[in-house]
Design a protein around this motif. Structure first.
Motif, PDB file in Angstrom:
ATOM      1  N   GLU A 165       0.847  -1.188   0.000  1.00  0.00           N
ATOM      2  CA  GLU A 165       0.000   0.000   0.000  1.00  0.00           C
ATOM      3  C   GLU A 165       0.886   1.242   0.000  1.00  0.00           C
ATOM      4  O   GLU A 165       2.090   1.155   0.158  1.00  0.00           O
ATOM      5  N   MET A 166       0.244   2.405  -0.174  1.00  0.00           N
ATOM      6  CA  MET A 166       0.971   3.667  -0.114  1.00  0.00           C
ATOM      7  C   MET A 166       0.644   4.367   1.201  1.00  0.00           C
ATOM      8  O   MET A 166      -0.523   4.462   1.589  1.00  0.00           O
ATOM      9  N   VAL A 167       1.679   4.826   1.890  1.00  0.00           N
ATOM     10  CA  VAL A 167       1.522   5.603   3.118  1.00  0.00           C
ATOM     11  C   VAL A 167       1.770   7.056   2.742  1.00  0.00           C
ATOM     12  O   VAL A 167       2.831   7.391   2.216  1.00  0.00           O
ATOM     13  N   GLU A 168       0.773   7.899   2.984  1.00  0.00           N
ATOM     14  CA  GLU A 168       0.892   9.317   2.656  1.00  0.00           C
ATOM     15  C   GLU A 168       1.256  10.107   3.904  1.00  0.00           C
ATOM     16  O   GLU A 168       0.613   9.942   4.959  1.00  0.00           O
ATOM     17  N   LEU A 169       2.269  10.961   3.797  1.00  0.00           N
ATOM     18  CA  LEU A 169       2.678  11.772   4.940  1.00  0.00           C
ATOM     19  C   LEU A 169       1.601  12.792   5.271  1.00  0.00           C
ATOM     20  O   LEU A 169       1.157  13.551   4.401  1.00  0.00           O
ATOM     21  N   ALA A 170       1.188  12.800   6.516  1.00  0.00           N
ATOM     22  CA  ALA A 170       0.131  13.690   6.985  1.00  0.00           C
ATOM     23  C   ALA A 170       0.648  15.103   7.219  1.00  0.00           C
ATOM     24  O   ALA A 170      -0.126  16.049   7.268  1.00  0.00           O
ATOM     25  N   GLU A 171       1.951  15.231   7.351  1.00  0.00           N
ATOM     26  CA  GLU A 171       2.564  16.519   7.670  1.00  0.00           C
ATOM     27  C   GLU A 171       4.004  16.509   7.189  1.00  0.00           C
ATOM     28  O   GLU A 171       4.537  15.468   6.823  1.00  0.00           O
ATOM     29  N   ALA A 172       4.625  17.681   7.175  1.00  0.00           N
ATOM     30  CA  ALA A 172       6.035  17.766   6.812  1.00  0.00           C
ATOM     31  C   ALA A 172       6.858  17.054   7.881  1.00  0.00           C
ATOM     32  O   ALA A 172       6.534  17.112   9.068  1.00  0.00           O
ATOM     33  N   VAL A 173       7.916  16.372   7.441  1.00  0.00           N
ATOM     34  CA  VAL A 173       8.789  15.639   8.356  1.00  0.00           C
ATOM     35  C   VAL A 173      10.232  16.025   8.037  1.00  0.00           C
ATOM     36  O   VAL A 173      10.672  15.883   6.895  1.00  0.00           O
ATOM     37  N   PRO A 174      10.976  16.495   9.032  1.00  0.00           N
ATOM     38  CA  PRO A 174      12.367  16.884   8.798  1.00  0.00           C
ATOM     39  C   PRO A 174      13.282  15.683   8.530  1.00  0.00           C
ATOM     40  O   PRO A 174      13.010  14.568   9.004  1.00  0.00           O
ATOM     41  N   PHE A 175      14.360  15.925   7.813  1.00  0.00           N
ATOM     42  CA  PHE A 175      15.394  14.923   7.553  1.00  0.00           C
ATOM     43  C   PHE A 175      15.798  14.248   8.859  1.00  0.00           C
ATOM     44  O   PHE A 175      15.995  14.890   9.884  1.00  0.00           O
ATOM     45  N   GLY A 176      15.905  12.920   8.810  1.00  0.00           N
ATOM     46  CA  GLY A 176      16.390  12.156   9.953  1.00  0.00           C
ATOM     47  C   GLY A 176      15.331  11.797  10.981  1.00  0.00           C
ATOM     48  O   GLY A 176      15.625  11.069  11.927  1.00  0.00           O
ATOM     49  N   HIS A 177      14.114  12.304  10.803  1.00  0.00           N
ATOM     50  CA  HIS A 177      13.058  12.018  11.769  1.00  0.00           C
ATOM     51  C   HIS A 177      12.239  10.813  11.322  1.00  0.00           C
ATOM     52  O   HIS A 177      12.304  10.381  10.187  1.00  0.00           O
ATOM     53  N   LYS A 178      11.432  10.290  12.250  1.00  0.00           N
ATOM     54  CA  LYS A 178      10.672   9.067  12.005  1.00  0.00           C
ATOM     55  C   LYS A 178       9.267   9.359  11.493  1.00  0.00           C
ATOM     56  O   LYS A 178       8.661  10.356  11.862  1.00  0.00           O
ATOM     57  N   VAL A 179       8.776   8.416  10.655  1.00  0.00           N
ATOM     58  CA  VAL A 179       7.412   8.449  10.135  1.00  0.00           C
ATOM     59  C   VAL A 179       6.789   7.088  10.445  1.00  0.00           C
ATOM     60  O   VAL A 179       7.403   6.045  10.183  1.00  0.00           O
ATOM     61  N   ALA A 180       5.571   7.100  10.990  1.00  0.00           N
ATOM     62  CA  ALA A 180       4.870   5.848  11.298  1.00  0.00           C
ATOM     63  C   ALA A 180       4.442   5.147  10.006  1.00  0.00           C
ATOM     64  O   ALA A 180       3.945   5.782   9.077  1.00  0.00           O
ATOM     65  N   LEU A 181       4.626   3.836   9.977  1.00  0.00           N
ATOM     66  CA  LEU A 181       4.187   3.022   8.842  1.00  0.00           C
ATOM     67  C   LEU A 181       2.844   2.353   9.120  1.00  0.00           C
ATOM     68  O   LEU A 181       2.118   2.004   8.190  1.00  0.00           O
ATOM     69  N   VAL A 182       2.543   2.146  10.379  1.00  0.00           N
ATOM     70  CA  VAL A 182       1.327   1.439  10.802  1.00  0.00           C
ATOM     71  C   VAL A 182       0.673   2.246  11.916  1.00  0.00           C
ATOM     72  O   VAL A 182       1.323   3.083  12.549  1.00  0.00           O
ATOM     73  N   PRO A 183      -0.606   1.981  12.200  1.00  0.00           N
ATOM     74  CA  PRO A 183      -1.240   2.668  13.324  1.00  0.00           C
ATOM     75  C   PRO A 183      -0.602   2.235  14.641  1.00  0.00           C
ATOM     76  O   PRO A 183      -0.345   1.053  14.852  1.00  0.00           O
ATOM     77  N   LEU A 184      -0.357   3.191  15.495  1.00  0.00           N
ATOM     78  CA  LEU A 184       0.185   2.920  16.825  1.00  0.00           C
ATOM     79  C   LEU A 184      -0.781   3.486  17.852  1.00  0.00           C
ATOM     80  O   LEU A 184      -1.259   4.612  17.711  1.00  0.00           O
ATOM     81  N   GLU A 185      -1.059   2.715  18.869  1.00  0.00           N
ATOM     82  CA  GLU A 185      -1.907   3.164  19.972  1.00  0.00           C
ATOM     83  C   GLU A 185      -1.024   3.605  21.132  1.00  0.00           C
ATOM     84  O   GLU A 185       0.148   3.235  21.211  1.00  0.00           O
ATOM     85  N   ARG A 186      -1.595   4.371  22.034  1.00  0.00           N
ATOM     86  CA  ARG A 186      -0.862   4.795  23.235  1.00  0.00           C
ATOM     87  C   ARG A 186      -0.289   3.549  23.919  1.00  0.00           C
ATOM     88  O   ARG A 186      -0.987   2.557  24.120  1.00  0.00           O
ATOM     89  N   GLY A 187       0.992   3.586  24.223  1.00  0.00           N
ATOM     90  CA  GLY A 187       1.660   2.474  24.892  1.00  0.00           C
ATOM     91  C   GLY A 187       2.340   1.505  23.939  1.00  0.00           C
ATOM     92  O   GLY A 187       3.129   0.674  24.374  1.00  0.00           O
ATOM     93  N   ASP A 188       2.043   1.605  22.634  1.00  0.00           N
ATOM     94  CA  ASP A 188       2.694   0.718  21.661  1.00  0.00           C
ATOM     95  C   ASP A 188       4.172   1.056  21.521  1.00  0.00           C
ATOM     96  O   ASP A 188       4.574   2.225  21.619  1.00  0.00           O
ATOM     97  N   ALA A 189       4.960   0.037  21.269  1.00  0.00           N
ATOM     98  CA  ALA A 189       6.395   0.221  21.045  1.00  0.00           C
ATOM     99  C   ALA A 189       6.637   0.865  19.687  1.00  0.00           C
ATOM    100  O   ALA A 189       5.984   0.524  18.696  1.00  0.00           O
ATOM    101  N   VAL A 190       7.567   1.805  19.652  1.00  0.00           N
ATOM    102  CA  VAL A 190       8.066   2.371  18.399  1.00  0.00           C
ATOM    103  C   VAL A 190       9.349   1.610  18.108  1.00  0.00           C
ATOM    104  O   VAL A 190      10.283   1.616  18.920  1.00  0.00           O
ATOM    105  N   VAL A 191       9.385   0.916  16.973  1.00  0.00           N
ATOM    106  CA  VAL A 191      10.496   0.018  16.658  1.00  0.00           C
ATOM    107  C   VAL A 191      11.296   0.575  15.481  1.00  0.00           C
ATOM    108  O   VAL A 191      10.747   0.831  14.406  1.00  0.00           O
ATOM    109  N   LYS A 192      12.589   0.749  15.720  1.00  0.00           N
ATOM    110  CA  LYS A 192      13.540   1.230  14.709  1.00  0.00           C
ATOM    111  C   LYS A 192      14.828   0.442  14.923  1.00  0.00           C
ATOM    112  O   LYS A 192      15.180   0.147  16.059  1.00  0.00           O
ATOM    113  N   TYR A 193      15.518   0.097  13.860  1.00  0.00           N
ATOM    114  CA  TYR A 193      16.718  -0.746  13.926  1.00  0.00           C
ATOM    115  C   TYR A 193      16.390  -2.141  14.449  1.00  0.00           C
ATOM    116  O   TYR A 193      17.246  -2.823  14.997  1.00  0.00           O
TER     117      TYR A 193
END
Length: 104
Positions: free
Chosen positions: A37-65
């Motif tokens: 699928e295509m994920v569309e950016l909801a807002e501007a995101v600066p270089f080096g920052h993270k963008v969510a690929l899936v829905p995350l709820e409060r308390g969900d782990a943010v996984v990178k690396y």
């Protein structure tokens, strides 16, 4: 380079990651392919920052690396910027280890 570049806008470091890293300053509306699928950016995101690929709820782990780097403090939709306004770091948190009964 380790990882996979998605749509020439985000670096997906590991299969387990639920965020990508912006490889340039990105404008709202930019799209990146993920999981058929295509994920569309909801807002501007600066270089080096993270963008969510899936829905995350409060308390969900943010996984990178392939590792948990933070926890969502509010719901985060796919395409939203993931940063200090909606994510709290869990790395190097000795206070959290003490709460969990671990040795820091």
């Amino acid at each position: 380079m380790k990882g996979t570049v998605l749509g020439e806008v985000g670096l997906h470091m590991a299969d387990a990651d639920n965020v990508v890293t912006a490889i340039d300053d990105l404008e709202a509306g930019a799209e990146l392919p993920y999981n058929g699928e295509m994920v569309e950016l909801a807002e501007a995101v600066p270089f080096g920052h993270k963008v969510a690929l899936v829905p995350l709820e409060r308390g969900d782990a943010v996984v990178k690396y392939g590792e948990t780097v933070g926890e969502a403090v509010e719901p985060i939709a796919p395409g939203e910027w993931v940063h200090t306004h909606n994510c709290e770091s869990t790395r190097g948190r000795g206070d959290r280890a003490a709460e969990d009964g671990e040795v820091a």
